[in-house]
Design a protein around this motif. Structure first.
Motif, PDB file in Angstrom:
ATOM      1  N   ASP A   1       0.547  -1.204  -0.035  1.00 53.91           N
ATOM      2  CA  ASP A   1      -0.150   0.054  -0.197  1.00 53.91           C
ATOM      3  C   ASP A   1       0.946   1.140   0.039  1.00 53.91           C
ATOM      4  N   SER A   2       1.037   1.852  -1.197  1.00 51.05           N
ATOM      5  CA  SER A   2       1.795   3.092  -1.271  1.00 51.05           C
ATOM      6  C   SER A   2       1.405   4.301  -0.646  1.00 51.05           C
ATOM      7  N   SER A   3       0.192   4.177   0.004  1.00 48.00           N
ATOM      8  CA  SER A   3      -0.238   5.473   0.597  1.00 48.00           C
ATOM      9  C   SER A   3       0.317   5.519   2.077  1.00 48.00           C
ATOM     10  N   LYS A   4       0.707   4.297   2.535  1.00 49.31           N
ATOM     11  CA  LYS A   4       1.315   4.079   4.056  1.00 49.31           C
ATOM     12  C   LYS A   4       2.929   3.984   3.761  1.00 49.31           C
ATOM     13  N   GLY A   5       3.224   4.904   4.846  1.00 45.92           N
ATOM     14  CA  GLY A   5       4.807   5.146   4.694  1.00 45.92           C
ATOM     15  C   GLY A   5       5.578   3.586   5.160  1.00 45.92           C
ATOM     16  N   VAL A   6       6.753   3.417   4.639  1.00 48.06           N
ATOM     17  CA  VAL A   6       7.588   2.056   4.854  1.00 48.06           C
ATOM     18  C   VAL A   6       7.583   1.518   5.952  1.00 48.06           C
ATOM     19  N   HIS A   7       7.285   2.548   7.012  1.00 49.72           N
ATOM     20  CA  HIS A   7       7.467   2.215   8.519  1.00 49.72           C
ATOM     21  C   HIS A   7       6.252   2.148   9.184  1.00 49.72           C
ATOM     22  N   GLU A   8       5.274   2.554   8.471  1.00 51.93           N
ATOM     23  CA  GLU A   8       3.872   2.597   9.151  1.00 51.93           C
ATOM     24  C   GLU A   8       3.243   1.434   9.833  1.00 51.93           C
ATOM     25  N   ASN A   9       3.585   0.199   9.192  1.00 53.83           N
ATOM     26  CA  ASN A   9       3.074  -1.214   9.659  1.00 53.83           C
ATOM     27  C   ASN A   9       4.132  -1.757  10.592  1.00 53.83           C
TER      28      ASN A   9
END
Length: 182
Positions: free
Chosen positions: A110-118
């Motif tokens: 999901d490109s709408s989320k940052g790389v470290h958001e999850n």
């Protein structure tokens, strides 16, 4: 004459009483009819929910989901959300061999989320075979930098619906085909 006068009021009294009895009976009948209507409507509503609203029939389109390309890799999953690639095994074998486990690389796309958001969140993959209602847990682990790994296998060949969640929130689902090794 006096007897006639006496009888007439009594007759009127009885007649008056008869009317009030009819009125009481009529209001009681109306109350019963209202109750019957309410019960009937409740029963019809409940039956319609059971027949139409709470259907447990699986509406899955049981066709293998298309693959997609991501960083020159052919992935299984849902483009722009989730991808999975076999990390070990032979090149000429099926991507999902039945009755054998394999190691897979997992990507959250999901490109709408940052790389470290999850980061630190827990993902879970479950699967249901086309001819079964039983859902099995394939793998559960933490996410770091939108990647993870997983080792799992399918106990029988055929189509499987894979559901993916992050912290128990549905992310996607897709259909894969598990095949016997030749």
């Amino acid at each position: 004459m006096s007897i006639l006068i006496m009888q007439q009021p009594i007759f009127l009294f009885e007649r008056k009483q008869e009317n009030s009895i009819k009125e009481i009976n009529t209001s009681k009948e109306l109350d019963i009819i209202k109750r019957i209507k309410i019960v009937s409507i409740s029963i019809l509503y409940t039956l319609s929910l059971l027949l139409f609203g709470c259907s447990t029939e699986d509406k899955t389109n049981w066709t293998e989901s298309p693959t997609f390309k991501y960083d020159q890799m052919t992935m299984y999953g849902t483009e722009g959300k989730f991808g999975i690639v076999k990390a070990n095994g032979e090149k000429d074998e099926p991507e999902f061999p039945a009755k054998q486990g394999r190691l897979y690389d997992i990507y959250f796309l999901d490109s709408s989320k940052g790389v470290h958001e999850n980061d630190g969140k827990k993902y879970k993959m479950t699967a249901t075979h086309q001819n079964s209602t039983e859902t099995v847990t394939l793998y559960e682990w933490d996410i770091w930098s939108n990647k993870s790994g997983a080792k799992f296998g399918f106990d029988k060949e055929g189509l499987w619906k894979i559901n993916v969640t992050i912290d128990d929130k549905p992310i996607t689902n897709f259909i894969i085909k598990a095949e016997e090794l030749k």
